[in-house]
Design a protein around this motif. Structure first.
Motif, PDB file in Angstrom:
ATOM      1  N   ASP A 155      48.283  37.429  32.246  1.00 38.43           N
ATOM      2  CA  ASP A 155      48.289  37.276  33.704  1.00 38.43           C
ATOM      3  C   ASP A 155      47.518  38.414  34.375  1.00 38.43           C
ATOM      4  O   ASP A 155      46.850  38.218  35.387  1.00 38.43           O
ATOM      5  CB  ASP A 155      49.718  37.243  34.253  1.00 38.43           C
ATOM      6  CG  ASP A 155      50.435  35.937  33.943  1.00 38.43           C
ATOM      7  OD1 ASP A 155      49.761  34.943  33.575  1.00 38.43           O
ATOM      8  OD2 ASP A 155      51.683  35.905  34.075  1.00 38.43           O
ATOM      9  N   GLY A 156      47.613  39.616  33.806  1.00 41.43           N
ATOM     10  CA  GLY A 156      46.884  40.760  34.345  1.00 41.43           C
ATOM     11  C   GLY A 156      45.385  40.586  34.220  1.00 41.43           C
ATOM     12  O   GLY A 156      44.629  40.918  35.144  1.00 41.43           O
ATOM     13  N   VAL A 157      44.940  40.059  33.091  1.00 40.99           N
ATOM     14  CA  VAL A 157      43.507  39.797  32.899  1.00 40.99           C
ATOM     15  C   VAL A 157      43.037  38.760  33.918  1.00 40.99           C
ATOM     16  O   VAL A 157      41.976  38.922  34.544  1.00 40.99           O
ATOM     17  CB  VAL A 157      43.210  39.329  31.455  1.00 40.99           C
ATOM     18  CG1 VAL A 157      41.778  38.844  31.309  1.00 40.99           C
ATOM     19  CG2 VAL A 157      43.494  40.458  30.472  1.00 40.99           C
ATOM     20  N   ALA A 158      43.826  37.713  34.118  1.00 42.86           N
ATOM     21  CA  ALA A 158      43.457  36.677  35.086  1.00 42.86           C
ATOM     22  C   ALA A 158      43.415  37.250  36.504  1.00 42.86           C
ATOM     23  O   ALA A 158      42.500  36.947  37.281  1.00 42.86           O
ATOM     24  CB  ALA A 158      44.448  35.504  35.008  1.00 42.86           C
ATOM     25  N   ALA A 159      44.395  38.097  36.852  1.00 46.53           N
ATOM     26  CA  ALA A 159      44.423  38.707  38.187  1.00 46.53           C
ATOM     27  C   ALA A 159      43.233  39.638  38.377  1.00 46.53           C
ATOM     28  O   ALA A 159      42.608  39.654  39.448  1.00 46.53           O
ATOM     29  CB  ALA A 159      45.731  39.462  38.398  1.00 46.53           C
ATOM     30  N   LEU A 160      42.891  40.410  37.355  1.00 46.00           N
ATOM     31  CA  LEU A 160      41.739  41.307  37.435  1.00 46.00           C
ATOM     32  C   LEU A 160      40.452  40.512  37.595  1.00 46.00           C
ATOM     33  O   LEU A 160      39.598  40.852  38.416  1.00 46.00           O
ATOM     34  CB  LEU A 160      41.666  42.186  36.189  1.00 46.00           C
ATOM     35  CG  LEU A 160      40.478  43.135  36.107  1.00 46.00           C
ATOM     36  CD1 LEU A 160      40.463  44.102  37.285  1.00 46.00           C
ATOM     37  CD2 LEU A 160      40.500  43.886  34.783  1.00 46.00           C
ATOM     38  N   ASP A 161      40.320  39.431  36.868  1.00 50.01           N
ATOM     39  CA  ASP A 161      39.128  38.584  36.973  1.00 50.01           C
ATOM     40  C   ASP A 161      39.011  37.990  38.377  1.00 50.01           C
ATOM     41  O   ASP A 161      37.937  38.012  38.983  1.00 50.01           O
ATOM     42  CB  ASP A 161      39.180  37.474  35.924  1.00 50.01           C
ATOM     43  CG  ASP A 161      37.914  36.636  35.920  1.00 50.01           C
ATOM     44  OD1 ASP A 161      36.810  37.209  35.842  1.00 50.01           O
ATOM     45  OD2 ASP A 161      38.031  35.396  35.998  1.00 50.01           O
ATOM     46  N   ALA A 162      40.130  37.505  38.917  1.00 49.46           N
ATOM     47  CA  ALA A 162      40.124  36.921  40.263  1.00 49.46           C
ATOM     48  C   ALA A 162      39.778  37.974  41.313  1.00 49.46           C
ATOM     49  O   ALA A 162      39.010  37.719  42.243  1.00 49.46           O
ATOM     50  CB  ALA A 162      41.481  36.285  40.572  1.00 49.46           C
ATOM     51  N   GLU A 163      40.313  39.183  41.166  1.00 51.68           N
ATOM     52  CA  GLU A 163      40.028  40.256  42.121  1.00 51.68           C
ATOM     53  C   GLU A 163      38.566  40.688  42.034  1.00 51.68           C
ATOM     54  O   GLU A 163      37.922  40.945  43.057  1.00 51.68           O
ATOM     55  CB  GLU A 163      40.953  41.450  41.880  1.00 51.68           C
ATOM     56  CG  GLU A 163      40.759  42.597  42.831  1.00 51.68           C
ATOM     57  CD  GLU A 163      41.080  42.282  44.289  1.00 51.68           C
ATOM     58  OE1 GLU A 163      40.814  43.156  45.131  1.00 51.68           O
ATOM     59  OE2 GLU A 163      41.595  41.192  44.599  1.00 51.68           O
TER      60      GLU A 163
ATOM     61  N   THR B 225      50.918  44.279  33.652  1.00 50.06           N
ATOM     62  CA  THR B 225      50.728  45.253  32.582  1.00 50.06           C
ATOM     63  C   THR B 225      52.030  45.393  31.815  1.00 50.06           C
ATOM     64  O   THR B 225      53.107  45.075  32.319  1.00 50.06           O
ATOM     65  CB  THR B 225      50.326  46.658  33.112  1.00 50.06           C
ATOM     66  OG1 THR B 225      51.378  47.163  33.920  1.00 50.06           O
ATOM     67  CG2 THR B 225      49.021  46.633  33.869  1.00 50.06           C
ATOM     68  N   VAL B 226      51.913  45.886  30.587  1.00 48.45           N
ATOM     69  CA  VAL B 226      53.088  46.228  29.786  1.00 48.45           C
ATOM     70  C   VAL B 226      52.805  47.554  29.093  1.00 48.45           C
ATOM     71  O   VAL B 226      51.646  47.909  28.829  1.00 48.45           O
ATOM     72  CB  VAL B 226      53.428  45.152  28.721  1.00 48.45           C
ATOM     73  CG1 VAL B 226      53.914  43.875  29.369  1.00 48.45           C
ATOM     74  CG2 VAL B 226      52.268  44.891  27.798  1.00 48.45           C
ATOM     75  N   LEU B 227      53.870  48.273  28.810  1.00 47.01           N
ATOM     76  CA  LEU B 227      53.748  49.514  28.064  1.00 47.01           C
ATOM     77  C   LEU B 227      53.314  49.167  26.643  1.00 47.01           C
ATOM     78  O   LEU B 227      53.956  48.354  25.972  1.00 47.01           O
ATOM     79  CB  LEU B 227      55.082  50.265  28.056  1.00 47.01           C
ATOM     80  CG  LEU B 227      55.102  51.599  27.332  1.00 47.01           C
ATOM     81  CD1 LEU B 227      54.163  52.602  28.014  1.00 47.01           C
ATOM     82  CD2 LEU B 227      56.515  52.140  27.296  1.00 47.01           C
TER      83      LEU B 227
ATOM     84  N   LEU C  86      52.431  47.144  38.848  1.00 50.58           N
ATOM     85  CA  LEU C  86      51.747  46.180  37.983  1.00 50.58           C
ATOM     86  C   LEU C  86      52.679  45.669  36.896  1.00 50.58           C
ATOM     87  O   LEU C  86      52.669  44.484  36.565  1.00 50.58           O
ATOM     88  CB  LEU C  86      50.493  46.811  37.368  1.00 50.58           C
ATOM     89  CG  LEU C  86      49.350  47.110  38.327  1.00 50.58           C
ATOM     90  CD1 LEU C  86      48.258  47.925  37.625  1.00 50.58           C
ATOM     91  CD2 LEU C  86      48.765  45.831  38.893  1.00 50.58           C
ATOM     92  N   SER C  87      53.487  46.561  36.338  1.00 52.56           N
ATOM     93  CA  SER C  87      54.453  46.143  35.311  1.00 52.56           C
ATOM     94  C   SER C  87      55.523  45.235  35.898  1.00 52.56           C
ATOM     95  O   SER C  87      55.894  44.230  35.285  1.00 52.56           O
ATOM     96  CB  SER C  87      55.099  47.377  34.667  1.00 52.56           C
ATOM     97  OG  SER C  87      54.142  48.092  33.922  1.00 52.56           O
ATOM     98  N   ALA C  88      56.010  45.570  37.103  1.00 52.33           N
ATOM     99  CA  ALA C  88      57.031  44.734  37.755  1.00 52.33           C
ATOM    100  C   ALA C  88      56.485  43.346  38.051  1.00 52.33           C
ATOM    101  O   ALA C  88      57.232  42.365  38.004  1.00 52.33           O
ATOM    102  CB  ALA C  88      57.508  45.404  39.049  1.00 52.33           C
TER     103      ALA C  88
END
Length: 103
Positions: free
Chosen positions: A47-55, A26-28, A20-22
């Protein structure tokens, strides 16, 4: 968070976090030592929030399609011809028409 429904091994969890970080999802966020062990906390990027919403939307659509097919199968089972002796066969699971996605 899952009330014990999801159980991940440490290697699995950190492998997923690394991917996810790559991917920039996500970021540390921070690190701290607790009881002599390093704990890392991650957060979702925009981008992670958008990907989670789409999934979540994809999964909800798949669940909705499955529920509709189950309901159709139940209705079809009550429409069997009189004296036929057997209800109609439901379509095989591959006929659900659900799209696959990445895990």
């Amino acid at each position: 968070m899952s009330d014990g429904e999801v159980q991940l091994r440490v290697g699995t969890l950190y492998g997923v976090l690394d991917r996810l970080s790559a991917d920039g999802l996500t970021v540390l966020d921070r690190e701290e030592v607790r009881q002599g062990r390093l704990r890392r906390y991650y957060r979702l990027t925009d981008d992670g929030v958008a990907a989670l919403d789409a999934e979540a939307e994809r999964m909800a659509a798949g669940a909705g399609a499955a529920k509709r097919r189950i309901a159709e199968g139940r209705r079809a089972g009550t429409d069997a011809a009189p004296n036929s002796g057997a209800p109609p066969r439901p379509e095989p699971p591959t006929a659900l028409g659900l799209a696959g996605g990445r895990a």
